[in-house]
Design a protein around this motif. Structure first.
Motif, PDB file in Angstrom:
ATOM      1  N   UNK A 542     -43.544  23.426  -1.650  1.00  0.00           N
ATOM      2  CA  UNK A 542     -43.239  22.855  -0.338  1.00  0.00           C
ATOM      3  C   UNK A 542     -43.930  21.505  -0.171  1.00  0.00           C
ATOM      4  N   UNK A 543     -43.383  20.719   0.728  1.00  0.00           N
ATOM      5  CA  UNK A 543     -44.007  19.465   1.135  1.00  0.00           C
ATOM      6  C   UNK A 543     -44.631  19.675   2.507  1.00  0.00           C
ATOM      7  N   UNK A 544     -45.948  19.620   2.606  1.00  0.00           N
ATOM      8  CA  UNK A 544     -46.586  19.827   3.911  1.00  0.00           C
ATOM      9  C   UNK A 544     -46.191  18.735   4.899  1.00  0.00           C
ATOM     10  N   UNK A 545     -46.284  19.059   6.167  1.00  0.00           N
ATOM     11  CA  UNK A 545     -46.028  18.051   7.203  1.00  0.00           C
ATOM     12  C   UNK A 545     -47.124  16.996   7.181  1.00  0.00           C
ATOM     13  N   UNK A 549     -53.349  15.465  -0.644  1.00  0.00           N
ATOM     14  CA  UNK A 549     -53.202  16.295  -1.834  1.00  0.00           C
ATOM     15  C   UNK A 549     -53.975  15.776  -3.037  1.00  0.00           C
ATOM     16  N   UNK A 550     -54.217  14.461  -3.114  1.00  0.00           N
ATOM     17  CA  UNK A 550     -54.861  13.925  -4.315  1.00  0.00           C
ATOM     18  C   UNK A 550     -55.452  12.560  -4.025  1.00  0.00           C
ATOM     19  N   UNK A 551     -56.424  12.180  -4.836  1.00  0.00           N
ATOM     20  CA  UNK A 551     -56.983  10.832  -4.844  1.00  0.00           C
ATOM     21  C   UNK A 551     -56.869  10.312  -6.268  1.00  0.00           C
ATOM     22  N   UNK A 568     -50.315  12.284  -0.542  1.00  0.00           N
ATOM     23  CA  UNK A 568     -50.114  13.428   0.334  1.00  0.00           C
ATOM     24  C   UNK A 568     -48.809  13.315   1.089  1.00  0.00           C
ATOM     25  N   UNK A 569     -48.799  13.878   2.296  1.00  0.00           N
ATOM     26  CA  UNK A 569     -47.606  13.881   3.132  1.00  0.00           C
ATOM     27  C   UNK A 569     -48.012  13.561   4.570  1.00  0.00           C
ATOM     28  N   UNK A 598     -42.815   5.803   2.936  1.00  0.00           N
ATOM     29  CA  UNK A 598     -42.454   7.220   2.974  1.00  0.00           C
ATOM     30  C   UNK A 598     -43.597   8.111   3.440  1.00  0.00           C
ATOM     31  N   UNK A 599     -44.741   7.511   3.766  1.00  0.00           N
ATOM     32  CA  UNK A 599     -45.876   8.276   4.267  1.00  0.00           C
ATOM     33  C   UNK A 599     -46.549   9.154   3.247  1.00  0.00           C
TER      34      UNK A 599
END
Length: 805
Positions: A542-545, A549-551, A568-569, A598-599
């Motif tokens: 899934x793609x969180x709202x 997620x990472x650096x 991230x998202x 795209x955020x």
């Protein structure tokens, strides 16, 4: 709902040998058990007083600590309840909609579970055990940046020990990041069982809420590294897994049992001598949620084993099935199974009671009481075995003659092709002291063919897109034929859901899912007989709202300023950055965020890592004008491959010291890896606490001492000195970074010319009656008493034409 809750804690004490214990043990001893008379709807008389809540403490509490426990938790010494066997609360989960009802119903239940993000408020605010969730960070520290899911998978596999051996099913759900609460209402945005961790001091190891108040789990995150219980890698982190299994037991409504013999999961001490559920735990699971084939209490509900003669002839073994007493509620005193034969076969059906005898009674306090007599689990009931035709209208054969505890056996040579039903029923009587639950193994042997193994991939799970997803097949899978096993090469996986097993001979693979959606992941196991079995779980990518997620880069050297990209998202929430936080010391974030259209990424920022920044993974929390998000262990601080000099100390003159002359020798330690040293000395001419001028600036020094030439330091003034070690890879300031010493006074020299002459008289008269702050001095004050007055004239004349040291 009134503000009250029920939880149980597991405590770590010293390891100790005990009868029936194999391997290491971590003891948990109850000091008190709350046994309250208040009805469920009543408001507690004291904050933290909760219905049927156990908490664990070490056995050696002082009188003061006992009283503190009474005040904090509302505990009082209980009376012995006298309940032998597995110990159930009066309320438990029932059905698959997170309902609460009477315990002991023996029917399948379905719950959801979830992992809240780090920084979510977690714990038990009712008893002051509360803080930010840190479980994700601990998993990143234990298993590495990017592998938080590996830690979660260990926990999932621990929970799966219950689902493999009982009628419990668990499905991972999203988690909305809400603060922990005691609600039991089903929510699509978070699990019925939520799993997190907080800093709890040295104890307990973990605690869990009881079903009337949810079933949320709280690990003590200090028990990962500061006290390395949960991070112990022995037997594939068996202590971590057994603690998780134990706590879920509380979440299902099970109390602690004694004696502390290291033979039952729900004892008040966790052991590494076994893993997963034992006989007493399986019996308790059978009482509350039936066995893993439940519900199958009627012919129309019969569990279908399929065709046992096509496409290949196969036998079946089902371990740890259970009945719930001859008069069990919901007809749980009987089980029905269905199978088909497409050709005549020799068939032997065996219902074999299991469980043996053992000691168990509900815990009262510490490891007490000690049961007087063992309970006979193998003869808790009296099983009958029946073979029926497919619509249960014709009884084909039955076996009822064996005494309780002995197997019932039906043998049919050349059993005709057709559909058949098998009924196993407990006809009693049942001794309540032994418990009503009768465990048994069912074997349907067809033509003497060995049974297939049991494959068990774990639980349905969720994983963010782009993060590594881990699978473990060798914890809960097992061989079922005698004298066989599943070797490490006997695990194959279809991780992409295309029906092909692309991963061969790997019990613990991983995969990164790059697009959102559901994937049916299948595990295939092969035992040493060459027999195979499969088990499938659903993986939801899934793609969180909103999530970090990472650096990139994920490894940051100490002592550097590193440009980063945050992935991230929903990162547009941080186009304006209010603040940032790290769980490691010595790290800051600088720059202006630039959010991708795209955020999904942020650039323009850099991580500044001090030379002494904490090594290892760190969380990153960003706060925007309206929202915040935390990435658990998304990067780590590492020692540079080519490090700067090691830390070193200044030696003398120490801070606050007055040196005997203006040519003191400055000394410092040698720094490992240093090629040279830079020395800075500054003077505070007006004695106001702030240096005014640099009087020594030496670089490239190779020695660890320096003596200033005469005339560089000003007498009777503070001087600040600092040293920096240097090599080709960087610099390292000393510890402390600077020290301030004072030079000696030169009586009579009011104008700081280093000679006592007429100029000193002139300066003194021009600043007549000037007052300096206490402890300081200045121009005109030739005697250093912080005041320009007649004594300064006397001091100057008495030292006329003297040269200062």
């Amino acid at each position: 709902m009134p503000s009250r809750n029920g939880s149980r804690a597991l405590e770590n004490g010293s390891s100790k040998p005990s009868s029936g214990s194999v391997g290491r043990g971590i003891a948990c001893r109850l000091a008190f058990v709350a046994v309250l008379a208040a009805p469920l709807g009543a408001e507690p008389a004291r904050r933290g007083v909760v219905p049927k809540v156990d908490a664990c403490f070490t056995a050696d509490l002082s009188a003061v600590e006992h009283e503190a426990a009474r005040e904090l938790y509302g505990f009082r010494n209980p009376s012995l309840l006298g309940v032998d066997r597995f110990a159930l609360d009066t309320l438990a989960w029932i059905g698959d909609q997170a309902q609460i009802g009477p315990a002991g119903q023996g029917l399948a239940i379905g719950l959801t579970y979830s992992f809240p993000d780090d920084s979510v408020s977690w714990g038990n605010p009712e008893i002051s055990l509360f803080g930010p969730n840190l479980l994700g960070l601990r998993f990143a520290q234990l298993f590495g940046v990017g592998d938080v899911d590996l830690g979660r998978e260990y926990v999932r596999q621990a929970l799966a020990a219950w689902t493999r051996d009982s009628g419990l099913s668990l499905t991972e759900s999203p988690d909305d990041g809400s603060q922990i609460d005691t609600s039991t209402s089903r929510s699509a945005t978070r699990g019925d069982v939520r799993i997190g961790g907080i800093e709890l001091g040295t104890s307990p190891v973990a605690f869990n809420f009881f079903p009337p108040f949810g079933a949320d789990m709280v690990f003590n995150t200090r028990r990962f590294f500061e006290i390395p219980t949960l991070s112990n890698p022995a037997d594939d982190y068996r202590l971590l897994r057994n603690v998780a299994s134990h706590e879920l037991g509380h979440g299902l409504g099970f109390f602690h049992v004694t004696p502390c013999s290291g033979s039952k999961l729900m004892e008040p001490f966790v052991t590494g001598g076994f893993e997963g559920l034992t006989v007493d735990d399986r019996r308790g699971a059978g009482a509350n949620c039936g066995d893993r084939l439940s519900p199958n209490q009627a012919p129309l509900e019969a569990h279908d084993l399929g065709d046992l003669s096509a496409p290949i002839v196969r036998s079946v073994v089902e371990r740890s099935l259970s009945t719930n007493g001859a008069a069990g509620p919901n007809s749980t005193g009987e089980d029905w199974l269905r199978f088909t034969l497409s050709s005549p076969q020799d068939v032997t059906i065996i219902a074999d009671p299991t469980g043996g005898s053992y000691f168990a009674i509900q815990q009262a306090s510490d490891c007490l009481p000690d049961p007087i007599a063992p309970l006979d689990a193998e003869r808790a009931g009296d099983l009958t075995l029946e073979l029926w035709n497919g619509d249960a209208t014709v009884l084909v054969d039955s076996a009822v003659s064996a005494v309780p505890g002995d197997p019932e056996i039906i043998t049919q040579l050349g059993l005709a092709a057709g559909d058949y039903l098998v009924r196993i029923a407990d006809i009693g009587p049942n001794d309540p002291l032994d418990g009503l639950v009768q465990l048994y193994d069912l074997t349907i042997d067809v033509a003497g063919v060995p049974p297939s193994p049991q494959a068990y991939a774990g639980l349905d799970k969720r994983i963010p897109v782009g993060q590594r997803c881990w699978f473990i097949g060798d914890f809960n899978s097992r061989a079922l034929a005698s004298a066989t096993f599943i070797s490490s090469i006997g695990y194959d996986w279809d991780l992409d859901g295309d029906g092909m097993f692309e991963i061969l001979g790997d019990p613990r693979p991983s995969r990164i899912y790059t697009t959102p959606g559901d994937t049916e992941v299948t595990l295939r196991v092969t035992d040493t007989n060459g027999r195979t079995a499969t088990h499938s779980i659903m993986v939801t990518a899934y793609e969180p709202v909103l999530a970090l997620s990472a650096v990139s880069p994920s490894s940051i050297d100490q002592g550097t300023t590193t440009p980063i990209v945050i992935e991230g998202w929903g990162l547009g929430a941080f186009a304006t950055l209010i603040s940032s936080q790290f769980t490691s010391d010595g790290i800051t974030l600088i720059g202006t965020p630039v959010v991708a259209p795209d955020g999904k990424s942020i650039s323009g920022l850099s991580i500044v890592s001090n030379l002494d920044a904490d090594l290892g993974p760190s969380n990153l929390t960003l706060e925007g004008p309206a929202q915040s998000a935390t990435g658990a262990g998304v990067f780590e601080i590492v020692t540079p491959a080519n490090p700067p000099p090691d830390p070193f100390n200044l030696l003398s003159p120490t801070g606050g010291l007055t040196v005997p002359s203006t040519t003191p020798t400055l000394l410092w330690e040698a720094a490992n890896l240093a090629d040279s040293y830079d020395l800075i000395v500054q003077v505070d001419l007006d004695d106001d606490g702030t240096p005014d001028a640099t009087v020594i600036d030496e670089s490239g020094l190779t020695q660890t001492s320096y003596t200033p030439p005469l005339g560089l330091l000003t007498y009777k003034r503070p001087h600040t000195w600092s040293v920096t070690a240097v090599n080709a890879n960087g610099q390292r300031p000393s510890f402390p970074t600077e020290w301030v010493f004072r030079t000696p006074p030169c009586p009579g020299d009011s104008d700081y010319s280093q000679t006592v002459d007429f100029g000193d008289i002139t300066v003194t008269l021009s600043l007549w009656l000037t007052q300096y702050p206490a402890g300081r001095s200045g121009l005109g004050d030739s005697d250093g008493n912080a005041s320009v007055d007649f004594s300064d004239i006397v001091t100057t004349l008495s030292n006329w034409l003297n040269q200062c040291p």
